[in-house]
Structures are given as C-alpha cells and as structure tokens.
Design an enzyme around this catalytic site. Structure first.
Site, PDB file in Angstrom:
ATOM      1  N   ASP A   1      -9.719  14.065 -12.207  1.00  0.00           N
ATOM      2  CA  ASP A   1      -9.328  13.233 -11.069  1.00  0.00           C
ATOM      3  C   ASP A   1      -7.809  13.254 -10.870  1.00  0.00           C
ATOM      4  O   ASP A   1      -7.039  13.727 -11.706  1.00  0.00           O
ATOM      5  CB  ASP A   1      -9.804  11.813 -11.317  1.00  0.00           C
ATOM      6  CG  ASP A   1      -9.911  10.980 -10.057  1.00  0.00           C
ATOM      7  OD1 ASP A   1      -9.628  11.510  -8.963  1.00  0.00           O
ATOM      8  OD2 ASP A   1     -10.273   9.794 -10.165  1.00  0.00           O
TER       9      ASP A   1
ATOM     10  N   GLU B   1      -2.363  13.952  -7.322  1.00  0.00           N
ATOM     11  CA  GLU B   1      -1.609  13.936  -6.066  1.00  0.00           C
ATOM     12  C   GLU B   1      -0.441  12.957  -6.069  1.00  0.00           C
ATOM     13  O   GLU B   1       0.238  12.800  -5.065  1.00  0.00           O
ATOM     14  CB  GLU B   1      -2.532  13.584  -4.891  1.00  0.00           C
ATOM     15  CG  GLU B   1      -3.157  12.207  -4.940  1.00  0.00           C
ATOM     16  CD  GLU B   1      -4.351  12.106  -5.860  1.00  0.00           C
ATOM     17  OE1 GLU B   1      -4.614  10.996  -6.345  1.00  0.00           O
ATOM     18  OE2 GLU B   1      -5.013  13.135  -6.096  1.00  0.00           O
TER      19      GLU B   1
ATOM     20  N   ASP C   1     -12.372   9.943  -2.168  1.00  0.00           N
ATOM     21  CA  ASP C   1     -12.890   8.586  -2.026  1.00  0.00           C
ATOM     22  C   ASP C   1     -13.119   8.201  -0.569  1.00  0.00           C
ATOM     23  O   ASP C   1     -12.286   7.517   0.039  1.00  0.00           O
ATOM     24  CB  ASP C   1     -11.926   7.590  -2.674  1.00  0.00           C
ATOM     25  CG  ASP C   1     -11.683   7.892  -4.143  1.00  0.00           C
ATOM     26  OD1 ASP C   1     -12.495   8.626  -4.733  1.00  0.00           O
ATOM     27  OD2 ASP C   1     -10.691   7.401  -4.690  1.00  0.00           O
TER      28      ASP C   1
END
Length: 919
Positions: free
Chosen positions: A614, A617, A696
């Site tokens: 995950d 960024e 998400d």
C-alpha cells in the site's frame, strides 16, 4: 539539486477552505502572445530541407509561415506495399511561427496535507519571450569520431554520448531561448553602459532599453532508438543577460565562434554569477564570473527590492514544449485517471498523490476539504499518473525523468507541456494503431510478469477480525461452493481504532493475540488450495502504545538512518489519517536490504503467499533523501522504488525456490510464486509492480469517486501501460455521520460491483474502512449466493484470463480494455468512459452503473462483427453496417456480457457457465 519548493503544511487546521484554489493555475504567459520563433536566414535554414534521423525517420524544416518543423516516418521503398499515407503522417509538428521550445523562471509554491499536494507557480521572475534557431545538423558516426565545428563538438555540446548501439545519423538543433524579466514596468539595464544622474533619466533609459532579458543556448537532440521510437532531449546552458532591445537574435548576427570547448555565445558586457555550475559545450563545467564594476553599476541603478532581485543569480527552471494538435484530436492516457478517459480541453498535471475523497462528487468533497485541506481531491488527482498519451490521430509521446509536468490541452490547435526543471527528455512514438503505440511504449517502460495461476483461479476474500472470524466465514463459503484462491487478511498486524475507523498497527509483524493459531490457519487453508495474503506499506510508526509488540521496527530504522529526513536531519514524521508516520528512504540501498530481510522475509516465513503493498504516494516535497536528489522528482519516482523493493524480493524468493527444487531433482512449481499489488505508480511502475489495484473509491454510485470511477480508472490505466489492474469490490471509503453525511455500502451497490469485478484480472473483496456500516458478501444468504455466482463467472473465463495475462507480459496490452484500442476511428467509442469495456478482444461487458437499473444500453462498434448475449443467446450485429446500440436486460446476477460469434473463446466460456450451472 534544485531547491525544494516553498511548502506550506496544512495538516492540523480544524476547519479549512472547502473550495480550495484550483490547481494547476494558468501557465506562465507574457500577456496573451506566444513566444515567437526566429531563425538564421543566412544558412541552410533559409530554405526547406529534410534531415535524416536514423534510417527510419526524418525531420523537415520549412521556413515558410515563420518557420516550422515536423517529424515523420521515412516512406518505404517502392514495392514494399502500402499507399504511403502512414509514412506521410506527421508524428510530431510545430505551430508555424511559434516557439516550439521556450523557458522561464518562477518560484514554486506547494501546499501539503496528508498525502495531498498542490504545486503552482508563485511569482514569475522571467517569462518566455522567443526562440531562435541557429543550426540543424545531422551528425554521422564518422562525424562523432572527428573534432571540429561540424562533428564531435556539436554532439558534445548537446551532452550526447554515442554508443555502439546508437543509430546514426543523430540530429542536433541549436539556438537561443530567451525570457524577459517579469514586471509591469521595465527595469533599468546597464549592459549598454547606461548611467543616469536622476530618476527621470533612469526611467527614460529603461524605457529605451526595455526589460532585461536572460538568454541561453539550447541543444535539442533527436535520436532513433528503435523502429518505432525517436528519443528527444533538451539541454540548456550558457546563460547571459542582455537588455531588451539587444536581445532579439533575428536582429543581430548569431554567434558562430567555436573553441575546443564547443560553441559559445557572444557575451554582453554585463555578466552574472550563476547559482550552480552550468553545462557548456562539452562535459567541462564552468561558471560565468561577474565583472565587479558592472555588478556594482547595476546595484547602484536599482532601487532596494529590485536591486536585490537583479543581483540574485538566475537561471531557467521551467521548460515549455509547444506543438500542434487538431481541433478534433482526442487524447488518451496520462496514467490511471478516475474522472476522464479523454482529455482534450484539459490541463493535466502529472503528480503522484492521494486520489482524494469525493474528487468533485458532492457533498462528500466539500466535507473532506473542510476537515482536511484538499483531501477531497479533484478530477485530476490520482495515485498513478504518467506523462504519456496517445491520440485519435495516432500520435503519441511520453516524457522520461520524474520532474513535475503539466500537459496543457486547452487550446484547440496546440499542445503545451510545462516541465518544472531545466532539461527535458522523452520519446515520440510511431504506430498505425493504438495497440501498436501501446506495445511500443511498454517495450521501453516495462511490462509486468506473468502472474502465478493461483491468484487468478478464484476469488480473493478480503477479511478482518481474527482467526475465529476467518474460519466462520470460510465455513459459509464452503456451504455456497465459492471458488476461493486466497484469504487476504490485512489486519494480521493487529487493529487500532481511530477517528476514521479500524486501522492497522504499522509495525509489520504478526499479532499472534489477534490471530491465535495463525500457523494452523495457514496450513489448513493451503491444504484446500487457498493461499494467505497480508498487508504492508513503506511507513513505520512508534509502537509505545501497543502492549504486545515484539520488535520496534521504527526504532530500528531510525537507529540505522534509513528513514526519510526533515530539514533538521531527523526522521520526517508525517501526519497520515489519524497518526504520524515515518517513511523508509528507498534511495538508500540499506533501506532496500533491511526491508526485504526483515519485513518481507518475515511475512513469507509466516506462510504468506502475497500482500498488498500500500501507499507510496506521500513522500514530502521538502524531504531530505540519502541520494540528495530533488525531492519533487523523487516524489514521483518513489512509487517505482517501492514497487521495485517488493519485486526484487519476490524474484529472489522464486529463484531460491527453483534452485532448491532443481538441486533436489524435484522440479519447480510454476504456480508457486509470490504476488504483491500496489496502488501508487508512475511511468515505469509496470517494470516492477506485478499487479495494480485502484485504491480507495467511495462506497457510492457517483461518477468521480464511486463505482463509475473504478471502471474509468481500470480503462485509463490500461491505455497507459498498467495492464493488470482491479478495484475493491464494493469500494472502500465509508462515511457514517448520521444524519448529515452517510456513505454506506448498500446491498445493491455491492452486488453490482461484484459483477463488474468478475471480469477484471483479479476478483477481490474488501470490507472497507468501517466494516460494520457496510453490506458485506457474508451479510446474508442473498449476498453469499451472489458472491458465489460472481466468483463462478470469474472462474468460467480462467482459461482466457491466463492467455491475456501472458499477452500483457509480452505486449503490454491490458486484460480489461477500452474499446478505443481496437476501434479507434469510431467517434462514439472515443466518447465512452465507464459504460462498457472489452475483455481481451472476445468478450464485451456492459455493467450496470446506476442504482435501480435493470437494463443497459450496449454499443456495438462498426467493424466489430456479430455478438451473442451469454444469458439469452440473442445475437447482435449480424449483417448490420456501421455502429449501433441496443437495450439489453441486465437483472441482478445477469450482467450484460457478450461473446463474439464464432469465437472459440466465447464458445468455451458459455460452455463453462453451463457446467457451473449458471446457465
């Protein structure tokens, strides 16, 4: 290293502007006029001329209409077939009389808040003025071996180093770019020796001289890299100040003097010390030294603030590339985008960041921005952008490097790329179809490996809650005969309750209190052909509050000095959702080795076969890194570094397993590989990432951040070189604040999202950030039955999916495809977003994307042939000329899926549906 932008942290404000300033702002402009193009009229440039670029391409210079250049493929020799139309098509061409290269200087400003970033130009110091072309020359291998003004010196000046693989001739263009000092009123100039005794005299002199202009020499190199790509690079150096009236190269004789160090410019009497070492005509580096008397004279003539500004060293930190587009040209690509598939008329920023919560859908975007600055995002925010596009005119280009860039497509007749840096590299692609262009692009940027068959053999079940919960749900799945490939247990590290729901302890070690009997659970699942998957990310947190912590990874990493640092040299603690985190500095090789040996090896030793990798960024734009590189460029590069460390471990593990098996004469297991999937990415992420997921999305029907956006992201990513991708079935982001703001996953939304994801490369569920507020696949007998049905639909095309995964590894073509890839001339296809998609070439899916709908409108493009509806057997398109649409029933459990009539793939898929008792 470039100075980091002036960054404003907005992590802790209680209330924020719910309508933040639009980003990006308008490009730097000198009024409304585009920078002009001029050229030397006393040379070969006075006449139209063709210059070879390698053996397959040519650049044409045409001085008419103010000067223009175009790049095209060389026509094939007579007898090779074809009518030559493709050869005559320009791959890239400039706007007549308009500078195709210009430069500027401006201060960069940035806002930052919890993974959301906004870069913009602050005060402009220099605005683009003009470009002058001195010379265009094709250099051959024999030239590169010789000294002199026509050979090696020009290549060295362009910082071009040929190799044995270089395809000569290499083309070099050189000349000047210039920019005027910004400001409404001209500044006094001393380069003509002007001295005024009074303010009136100074003003008169300034008006006569015009604003000071900074000029620099540029070198543009075009090189044939392979049969379908031309590489381009832009270098800028040899800066000089001149006064306004003396700055136009078209009104003076261009400098042609050369020395053993390469071409030099005529030097004005005023020189300015530069802030860094500037590349001259060779690899030698030098500084422009000031002339003290002139510097003192300049300071004496300027008022206080202006005086300090004029004395400040200056160079260009923006580069602009401008070239033509046609009004009806459509642009596709730019990475994984969630609101648009086609971008004509937009300004597209290429910056990795959180996609945002809502992204323009209301009222959630308003609320998200109010409580956390810019966290609502906008139409362009994305985890995985890419500086790449291809168009409906079969033109394609991408930038190399990692500088922040903006693609301005707002003007109907041109494209302008703004690069936040002082050099540019990229490639122009040649192809006659979107599939050719995408194949060429991914040949350079990388493609994923073939996935192990276990990950695509059944559903990946996303669960939380501990051992007993997993076993209970597993028993239910057995009762409904659900084909399952893996249980994905993201909370293997334990759960912590925060303001946004159930989150994880970011320490990446098994919580054996939460998952008691973990080893037995893993063994039992594996005995039924089911793998175990987990979760990790590149961040660590202090673990003082967790009682059963065995190993404090944050403290270890801090002691080893492998964390990203702040300006003070301390670990950079970044707010992330409800707690602060530190990031591993993967520009440090020691961080690579540590993470692989401690975290990834630890997971695999616990029987894990795959994981979600995950984040990636959120690197701060003012971070201090081990490599010392520009943090803005490193910000865009970090997702690739993050994918790489995971991929290296997976490859090393597989190699060790194969070696051990071979040593034992047991043979290898081709299906025994590890799998990880990522959400953040950049241009070359597919070289390292095995699989993507879309991050998400909201648990909603909305367009910018709901179920519709999941299809847009799937297809835009596929058009951008991310061929293996999927989303959380049902979405992730849940907001449950009664009675004002309620985004909860309904049963209908979950069922329809499952139907979409049954036709992506991986079929995976997620409970969401607030599982108790969402409908789950295990919520009722109806949801379990539907989950089983969708998993069997997914199972029915496993044979074709394996073929498409192999094709993605060979060619870069995605599994789920926008119809533009195969029907690019159909204008209706060009306008499609989430309405429908192809699976390979043999299946067409038209999902239900709106609440309460039981029918869809399917569009069948011209030239697509005839299709059969898998549930009813009805045929569409036989004998029909041109594209047409039809209304098709799509009850829950029966999504509108079509197979090509006569296709062996379609026949086998329908047969498998029948065997699985779905027909």
């Amino acid at each position: 290293m470039a100075s980091p932008p002036k960054t404003t942290k907005k992590h802790h404000a209680r209330l924020n502007n719910p309508f933040p300033r639009a980003v990006p702002t308008a490009a730097i402009r000198d009024g409304d006029a585009a920078p002009r193009l001029s050229f030397a009229t006393t040379s070969k440039l006075a006449h139209a001329h063709d210059f070879p670029v390698g053996t397959r391409f040519r650049l044409r210079w045409d001085p008419s209409r103010g000067g223009e250049v175009s790049l095209s493929r060389v026509p094939p020799p007579p007898g090779d077939g074809g009518d030559g139309a493709a050869a005559r098509r320009a791959m890239w061409e400039t706007v007549p009389g308009v500078a195709f290269l210009s430069a500027a200087s401006a201060a960069t400003e940035a806002d930052e808040c919890r993974g959301s970033f906004a870069l913009r130009d602050g005060r402009a110091r220099l605005v683009p003025d003009r470009q002058h072309v001195d010379r265009i020359k094709a250099s051959y291998r024999c030239d590169a071996a010789e000294a002199g003004p026509g050979g090696a010196d020009l290549l060295r000046a362009a910082a071009f180093e040929p190799s044995d693989a270089t395809r000569f001739p290499v083309l070099v263009m050189t000349g000047l770019v210039s920019a005027k000092k910004a400001g409404a009123s001209p500044s006094p100039c001393t380069c003509c020796g002007l001295r005024a005794a009074s303010r009136r005299a100074r003003s008169a002199a300034a008006a006569a001289a015009g604003r000071p202009v900074l000029s620099a020499r540029y070198w543009i190199v075009l090189e044939e890299k392979n049969d379908t790509q031309v590489a381009f690079s832009v270098k800028i150096g040899d800066y000089q100040w001149t006064c306004g009236h003396a700055a136009d190269p078209a009104k003076s004789t261009p400098a042609t003097a050369t020395t053993t160090t390469g071409p030099r410019l005529h030097r004005p009497s005023l020189r300015l010390r530069l802030s860094g070492r500037v590349q001259r005509g060779t690899s030698e580096k030098t500084r422009l030294a000031p002339t003290p008397s002139r510097e003192e004279a300049s300071a004496a003539l300027l008022p206080g603030p202006e005086r300090a500004e004029e004395r400040r060293p200056e160079e260009f930190n923006r580069v602009f590339l401008t070239y033509t587009s046609s009004r009806d040209e459509r642009f596709f690509g730019f990475g994984e985008q969630f609101s648009r598939v086609e971008f004509k008329g937009k300004r597209v920023p290429v910056l990795v960041q959180e996609q945002g919560i809502g992204r323009g859908d209301q009222p959630i975007t308003f609320a998200a921005n109010l409580v956390s600055y810019r966290s609502g995002g906008n139409w362009s925010t994305t985890y995985a952008p890419s500086p790449f596009y291809m168009t409906s005119k079969m033109r394609s280009l991408y930038l190399e490097g990692y500088d922040y860039s903006i693609f301005d497509l707002t003007r109907p007749d041109r494209v302008q790329i703004q690069i936040y840096g002082n050099s540019v590299q990229g490639r122009i692609l040649d192809g006659d179809s979107p599939t050719e262009l995408l194949t060429s692009y991914t040949e350079s940027t990388g493609r994923p490996p073939v996935l192990p068959r276990w990950i695509t053999s059944g559903a990946v079940v996303g669960m939380q809650g501990g051992t007993d919960t997993v076993r209970r749900v597993w028993d239910q799945l057995k009762d409904y005969d659900v084909p399952v490939s893996a249980f994905w247990l993201q909370d293997w590290v334990g759960q912590r309750k925060t303001a946004i729901g159930s989150q994880l302890w970011w320490n990446w070690e098994l919580d054996d209190a939460h998952y008691s009997g973990w080893k037995d659970l893993v063994v039992d699942l594996r005995s039924h052909g089911i793998r175990t998957m987990t979760y990790c990310n590149p961040c660590l947190v202090p673990m003082d509050e967790k009682p059963n912590t065995k190993r404090h990874l944050f403290e270890e990493a801090k002691r080893l000095g492998i964390l990203v640092r702040d300006e003070a040299g301390e670990p950079y603690m970044m707010p992330n959702t409800a707690f602060d985190v530190a990031m591993l500095d993967f520009t440090n090789p020691e961080a690579h080795a540590w993470f692989k040996s401690i975290v990834l090896r630890g997971m695999v030793d616990h029987g894990v076969s795959g994981w979600m990798a995950d984040f990636g960024e959120g690197l701060p734009l003012d971070a201090r890194l081990h490599s010392g590189e520009d943090p803005v460029a490193a910000h865009n590069r970090y997702p690739e570094l993050w994918a790489r460390v995971n991929r290296e471990f997976a490859d090393e593990w597989k190699a060790s397993r194969r070696s051990a098996a071979e040593t034992a004469a047991e043979g290898g297991d081709d299906d025994d590989g590890l799998v990880f999937f990522v959400r953040s990415g950049f241009r070359e992420s597919s070289r390292w990432a095995m699989l993507f997921w879309e991050g998400d999305q909201m648990v909603s029907w909305q367009a910018n951040d709901g179920i519709k956006s999941s299809v847009v992201g799937l297809l835009s990513g596929g058009l951008s070189g991310f061929p293996l991708n999927h989303s959380d079935a049902g979405g992730y982001c849940t907001v449950d604040l009664p009675p004002f703001l309620r985004y909860r996953r309904s049963e209908e939304l979950l069922l329809r999202w499952m139907e979409v994801n049954a036709f992506t490369v991986v079929f995976r569920t997620h409970e969401g950030n607030r599982p108790g507020s969402n409908c789950q696949f295990y919520s009722s007998g109806r949801t379990l039955a539907h989950f089983a049905r969708c998993a069997k639909m997914y199972k029915a095309w496993e044979f074709y999916r394996a073929r498409l995964v192999g094709e993605a590894a060979r060619t870069g073509l995605p599994v789920a495809r926008h119809l533009f890839l195969h029907y690019p001339t159909d204008e209706r296809v060009q306008a499609l977003t989430y309405q429908q998609f192809l699976v390979g070439t043999e299946m067409l899916v038209v999902p239900v994307m709106d609440k309460g709908r039981t029918a869809v409108t399917a569009y069948f493009p011209a030239g697509a042939g005839a299709w059969r509806h898998v549930w009813s057997g009805d045929e569409y398109g036989a004998g029909v000329q041109g594209g047409f649409e039809a209304q098709v029933e799509a009850r829950v459990g029966y999504p509108a899926v079509f197979v090509r009539i006569g296709s062996p793939v379609g026949e086998r898929f329908v047969s498998n549906l029948r065997d699985l008792k779905l027909l």
